[in-house]
Design a protein around this motif. Structure first.
Motif, PDB file in Angstrom:
ATOM      1  N   TYR A 140       0.836  -1.195   0.000  1.00  0.00           N
ATOM      2  CA  TYR A 140       0.000   0.000   0.000  1.00  0.00           C
ATOM      3  C   TYR A 140       0.875   1.251   0.000  1.00  0.00           C
ATOM      4  CZ  TYR A 140      -3.959  -2.965   1.172  1.00  0.00           C
ATOM      5  OH  TYR A 140      -4.930  -3.926   1.139  1.00  0.00           O
ATOM      6  N   SER A 175      -5.230   9.565   7.247  1.00  0.00           N
ATOM      7  CA  SER A 175      -5.150   8.124   7.498  1.00  0.00           C
ATOM      8  C   SER A 175      -6.358   7.444   6.890  1.00  0.00           C
ATOM      9  CB  SER A 175      -5.123   7.836   9.004  1.00  0.00           C
ATOM     10  OG  SER A 175      -3.975   8.374   9.589  1.00  0.00           O
ATOM     11  N   HIS A 206      -7.155  -5.361   4.392  1.00  0.00           N
ATOM     12  CA  HIS A 206      -6.073  -4.895   5.267  1.00  0.00           C
ATOM     13  C   HIS A 206      -6.638  -4.599   6.645  1.00  0.00           C
ATOM     14  CE1 HIS A 206      -2.303  -2.925   6.365  1.00  0.00           C
ATOM     15  NE2 HIS A 206      -3.014  -1.918   6.836  1.00  0.00           N
ATOM     16  N   ILE A 224      -3.774   2.948   7.606  1.00  0.00           N
ATOM     17  CA  ILE A 224      -2.640   3.287   6.746  1.00  0.00           C
ATOM     18  C   ILE A 224      -2.481   4.797   6.808  1.00  0.00           C
ATOM     19  CG2 ILE A 224      -1.748   3.290   4.401  1.00  0.00           C
ATOM     20  CD1 ILE A 224      -3.408   0.728   3.928  1.00  0.00           C
TER      21      ILE A 224
END
Length: 159
Positions: A57, A138, A145, A149
């Protein structure tokens, strides 16, 4: 008479050269030191370094205007990708780091089919002129997932 002047001039020139030679650098006759020998163990060369892998990612954020007026409204963009393709359906949040404190933006958009989200940020004179600010974005609820991230932050400096 001219001969005497020429001879005198030559003697002065030779004397001047001798004085310059006496002021020159002193050389020593010391022996140069031998260089150290470096030995590489053959087993070191047989080791294989791991090949780094690209992150699955990637995420980045940026502002529509890096030098806005202190009372203007700017747009903060962010994009989430997986193996270069945009990730859709992930939920995004943004926190602005003003000099006076952090502000979480109310919008929490979901990424579109290209992995993009946008946030409207009215500055409202909350950041002093010529003082940089950053915005952290974020993504959560990323399909396939667990966890969140965090993007590279966006930045702007009011002028």
């Amino acid at each position: 008479m001219k001969i005497i002047q020429r001879i005198s001039l030559c003697i002065i020139a030779v004397g001047f050269l001798l004085i310059l030679a006496a002021c020159g650098p002193v050389t020593s006759s010391a022996q140069p030191q031998s260089a150290k020998t470096v030995t590489i163990n053959p087993s070191f060369q047989a080791q294989i370094s791991p090949v780094p892998t690209e992150a699955t990612y990637a995420c980045g954020a940026w502002s529509s205007n890096n030098t806005p007026g202190p009372g203007s409204t700017i747009t903060i963009y962010a994009r989430l990708t997986k193996n270069v393709a945009g990730v859709s359906g992930a939920n995004a949040t943004a926190i602005v780091h003003f000099q006076s404190g952090d502000v979480q933006l109310e919008d929490q958009p979901n990424s579109d089919s290209g992995g993009y989200v946008t946030f409207q940020l009215p500055l409202g004179d909350r950041q002093p002129v010529n003082v940089p600010a950053t915005v952290d974005v974020s993504f959560t609820n990323v399909p396939g997932h667990s966890g969140s991230i965090h993007c590279q932050p966006a930045f702007f400096t009011p002028i």
